[in-house]
Enzyme design. Structure first.
Site: not given
Ligand code: DON
Length: 564
Positions: A368, A388, A410, A439-440, A460
């Site tokens: 990412t 991802n 995810d 998502s984070s 992540g």
């Protein structure tokens, strides 16, 4: 309209104009994960673009020069602030589940997840959002034509560039998966093996795909030649995309999450990212403690306990707001935080199993990409982009150069069971056709009377705890070099383990935290790649910093040409 009003509006304009045009930092700064991407952003600023055009250039160039982290086959969140009217908005370019997706698409006959299916190959890919987001940025916020802002990316994909060590390490780690797909092996490997140092990565098909996007905007990717090639390739490889999936893809503009921590205004991602909510919930819990005065073990303990609770709510409640109601107001309210604080003790930890009985193992990727930009006018962008895992699904759709994401992982592929980040999702994040996976990603702005910060990172599920540590460091008066460098630790409710970077905890901290009941585990290597900017209005300085763990480049420099 009567004349006097027009005149007063004109006078008001005259009065406001210098304030607005003087409001920027008079310099631009960009921090990104790759020197060529940072340079691409400046190139576009120098051609008269604003921060939003530069964001297009940086996003597209990252797709070319850091293909393991993000790309046209993925998605992301672009947090924007427009200087002229102060508008703050999130461009949600998150991937969506294909319309043919269903809840048990990654499960075997016994209902157990077939892990590989949601991680490698065409079936693991959600419908990409990044191209739509770039087209939207150009149309609504930029000054330059999309094709022009894509220029540096087209050039680097067409002529190639010499890859660095990060590329070689990332390829080595995903060599097997890349070998499984000839179109991927052809591009990213050298004679079907990890290339040697000095390898030039040339991506002609990707250059042509970028040109079609630049020439026709949104339709240049989601319809016509690119769309046809994408769907053909995916279907041939046992995927489930249709032309309708691509034709229907739309970005969503969402209002950012807003919060406050000790006088700092925080602007961050709303669902479908859990980032802003988890960050604010954890900060609300921490706000009642004097973290600067307590001893360092208690400080770490309190942060861990706050993270444990905030990540628990991620698992239990959060998902795509277009499908489910996220209780964001409750989760980010001060009363809720006060309630959670009641059960936090300073003399021992409360194990996660006492909050719930599930348990799970955790793995972690380190891909990412994040970048931060401010232009001379004060337009701001914080963007976190993803495909991802490293190299996403490892699947390139033949003839497009587009490496597809594996963002479907995810979702809570099997509610109650952990995904590749050890995150355990519930029904709120189950797979549904057309739904965005939780998502984070946490691109964030911080603002006090004098200081403006723009920051974010990949990593992540650890993204949110990294941003939290940076916010606390900002609150203590430190600058971006410190935020990107501090030793990191993390807790995400499940598994009930405090992960820490090698060296982040000394022997005393380890002993102290274990005595409080924490289970500790050093990570195999450092993690994260934070890119941050600080504009100090009081002294007029602009600083930018790239995480020392990565190969990024951060520069605050004077724009060479005036941007009018
Ligand atoms: O959206 C998310 O939360 C993840 N797909 C981000 C993945 C990531 O940061 C990978 N790097 N470790």
């Amino acid at each position: 309209m009567p004349k006097p009003i027009r005149l007063s509006a004109f006078l008001l304009y005259l009065f406001l104009f210098p304030v607005i045009s003087l409001a920027g930092p008079h310099q631009a700064a960009i921090a990104s994960a790759h020197p060529l991407a940072t340079a691409a952003g400046f190139e576009i600023l120098e051609q008269g673009g604003n921060a939003f055009d530069a964001a297009i250039a940086v996003s597209a160039t990252l797709a070319v020069v850091e293909p393991s982290g993000s790309g046209l086959g993925g998605g992301g969140f672009w947090l924007l602030k427009r200087a002229k009217d102060g508008k703050e908005i999130i461009v949600d370019g998150r991937e969506k589940a294909p319309l043919a997706a269903h809840e048990d698409m990654y499960l075997d006959a016994q209902g157990n997840p077939i892990t590989q299916l949601s991680l490698d190959g065409a079936r693991a890919a959600g419908i990409p959002g990044l191209p739509a987001a770039l087209a939207h940025l150009a149309k609504k916020y930029g000054r330059l034509p999309l094709l022009k802002s894509l220029g540096p990316a087209i050039r680097h994909s067409e002529s190639g560039f010499e890859v660095g060590d990060s590329y070689l390490t990332a390829v080595k780690a995903r060599e097997k998966a890349l070998q499984a797909y000839p179109a991927s092996a052809e591009i990213f490997l050298d004679q079907n093996a990890t290339p040697k140092p000095g390898f030039r990565l040339v991506q002609k098909d990707l250059a042509a795909t970028l040109r079609r996007l630049g020439g026709s905007g949104h339709a240049g990717f989601y319809r016509g030649e690119t769309a046809a090639k994408l769907v053909d390739a995916v279907l041939k490889a046992d995927g489930i995309w249709t032309r309708e999936d691509l034709e229907k893809y739309k970005i969503v503009e969402r209002r950012p999450m807003l919060g406050e921590y000790r006088g700092i205004r925080i602007v961050s991602t709303p669902p479908p990212s859990s980032g802003g909510v988890v960050l604010l919930e954890a900060l609300n819990i921490l706000a009642a403690y004097d973290l600067e005065s307590v001893d360092t073990i208690t400080r770490k303990h309190l942060i861990i306990e706050a993270l444990r609770r905030a990540y628990r709510d991620r698992d239990l409640y959060m998902g795509d707001p277009d499908f489910i109601k996220n209780p964001v107001n409750r989760l980010t309210s001060q009363d809720y935080a006060a309630g959670l604080r009641v059960a936090i003790r300073t003399d021992r930890t409360l194990p996660s199993e006492n909050l719930s009985d599930a348990a799970s193992p955790a793995l972690q990727g380190d891909n990412t990409s994040h970048f931060s930009i401010i232009d001379r006018q004060g337009n701001q962008v914080a963007a976190t982009l993803s495909i991802n895992q490293s190299f996403g699904s490892a699947f390139v759709a033949e003839g497009t150069g587009v490496l597809l994401n594996d963002e479907m992982d995810d979702f809570a592929v099997s509610p109650g069971k952990p995904n590749s980040y050890g995150l355990v999702g519930g029904n709120a994040n189950k797979i549904e056709p057309g739904k965005r996976m939780l998502s984070s990603m946490t691109p964030t702005f911080l603002q006090t009377k004098d200081r403006i910060a723009i920051l974010g990172t990949p990593g992540g599920s650890r993204i949110i705890s990294m941003v939290l540590l940076a916010v606390l460091d900002f609150a203590e008066g430190h600058g971006p070099q410190s935020w990107v460098s501090i030793g990191r630790f993390h807790h995400q409710y499940l598994p009930d383990v405090v992960e820490y970077e090698p060296g982040a905890f000394g022997a005393e901290a380890i002993r102290g935290l274990e005595k409080l009941g924490h289970k500790l585990k050093a990570t195999a290597k450092p993690y994260g790649d934070m890119q941050a900017i600080l504009w100090d209005k009081a002294n007029g300085s602009l600083e930018a910093a790239s995480d020392p763990r990565g190969e990024g480049l951060a520069i605050p420099i004077l724009a060479k040409k005036p941007v009018l």
